[in-house]
Scaffold this motif. Structure first.
Motif, PDB file in Angstrom:
ATOM      1  N   GLN A   1       4.231   6.534   3.218  1.00  0.00           N
ATOM      2  CA  GLN A   1       4.748   5.157   3.133  1.00  0.00           C
ATOM      3  C   GLN A   1       4.539   4.555   1.747  1.00  0.00           C
ATOM      4  O   GLN A   1       3.546   4.821   1.081  1.00  0.00           O
TER       5      GLN A   1
ATOM      6  N   GLU B   1      -3.278   3.229   3.060  1.00  0.00           N
ATOM      7  CA  GLU B   1      -3.461   3.218   4.500  1.00  0.00           C
ATOM      8  C   GLU B   1      -3.593   4.675   4.939  1.00  0.00           C
ATOM      9  O   GLU B   1      -2.830   5.533   4.501  1.00  0.00           O
TER      10      GLU B   1
ATOM     11  N   GLU C   1       8.177   0.807   3.767  1.00  0.00           N
ATOM     12  CA  GLU C   1       7.771  -0.145   4.805  1.00  0.00           C
ATOM     13  C   GLU C   1       7.901  -1.543   4.200  1.00  0.00           C
ATOM     14  O   GLU C   1       7.187  -1.881   3.255  1.00  0.00           O
TER      15      GLU C   1
ATOM     16  N   HIS D   1       0.827  -1.205   0.000  1.00  0.00           N
ATOM     17  CA  HIS D   1       0.000   0.000   0.000  1.00  0.00           C
ATOM     18  C   HIS D   1       0.860   1.253   0.000  1.00  0.00           C
ATOM     19  O   HIS D   1       2.066   1.199   0.230  1.00  0.00           O
TER      20      HIS D   1
HETATM   21 CO    CO Z   1       1.768   0.861   6.265  1.00  0.00          CO
END
Ligand code: CO
Length: 293
Positions: A157, A144, A208, A96
């Protein structure tokens, strides 16, 4: 023939130079099936700005750049629309993007009101306090939404799944010069994540990396393409990456050099899981930006 060893940095100075190089996450590149639809969604639901747009009819594609601030200082998304292609396979490896917001509940309501799909209702993370939610954009890319105080970089991210976290951490440290900002192991849900980046996690965009216990292979699909990172020297970067790839795996996909016709110096490579990274000469990048404005 000159000895290659003369130009290849080895041992400690590989890490040292890559760590000292002036680097920043520039953008993530991915494909969408309808540029106007995605621009509308990102600007109306997420509050992103359309920063620039270009159409290249001879190559049959268009690009749009969107983000929360100018490309000189912000991480942005670079959308690619290929003429006539309205659908892509996102694959199982891409995770994501994330957007930090001071009010995730309100943001989710806005997304819902505009017809966006909410895949995880807002609420605290399991076993924690941070409020998060997940929504899907029109092509199915997950975002997210993370509740956070004011931040200079809301687009915070890029989550990618990897098959060997230790190997990936080493790769992003050595080849990309990133710092390991934090790891979180969650045995109850059988995953470990590592946040990697160039500055504080709450002030910049991080990669991430997620390792799901026992899962070493994912499909790449054909939707998500790559992240781009700035460097002061693509040639030196390519030498470092070559050394790191010999140790950890991966592949150089484009040797350091100028893109014909544009004169922007880049080099690109795949990490050990096959995720693509493009390193772009910072001076050339800034010159390109001002030329197209
Ligand atoms: Co995340």
């Amino acid at each position: 023939m000159a000895s290659e060893a003369e130009t290849v940095p080895t041992g400690e100075n590989v890490l040292e130079w890559a760590q000292k190089d002036k680097r920043r996450m520039l953008h993530a590149v991915y494909r969408v099936g309808d540029l106007d639809r995605t621009i509308k969604f990102y600007t109306e639901c997420f509050g992103m700005k359309l920063l620039r747009q270009r159409d290249i009819p001879e190559e049959k594609y268009s690009n749009a750049f969107l983000g929360f601030g100018p490309e000189e200082s912000h991480f942005v998304v670079e959308l690619t629309y290929n003429y006539g292609v309205d659908k892509y396979d996102i694959g199982t490896g891409f995770g994501h993007f994330a957007i930090a917001s001071e009010d995730v509940y309100k943001l989710v309501e806005d997304v819902r009101a505009k017809g966006g799909k909410v895949t995880r209702e807002p609420g605290p993370v399991k076993g924690g306090k941070t409020v998060i939610a997940f929504v899907q954009d029109p092509d199915g890319y997950l975002f997210e939404l993370i509740q956070r105080g004011p931040t200079p970089e809301p687009l915070c991210q890029v989550m990618l799944r990897v098959g060997d976290l230790e190997r990936s951490i080493k790769f992003y440290e050595k080849a990309c010069g990133m710092k390991l900002l934090r790891t979180i192991d969650n045995p109850a849900y059988k995953y470990t994540i590592a946040m990697m980046g160039y500055a504080d996690e709450y002030e910049t965009t991080v990669v991430e990396l997620t390792y799901n216990y026992g899962v070493t292979e994912y499909t790449k699909g054909n939707a998500y393409a790559q992240i781009a990172i700035s460097t002061e020297d693509v040639y030196k970067t390519a030498e470092v990456v070559k050394v790191v790839i010999e140790e950890l795996g991966g592949k150089i996909t484009r040797p350091a050099g100028e893109i014909p016709g544009i004169n922007t110096k880049i080099t690109s490579f795949l990490d050990p899981d096959g995720w693509k990274v493009v390193m772009v000469d910072n001076t050339d990048f800034l010159r390109e930006l001002h030329k197209t404005e």
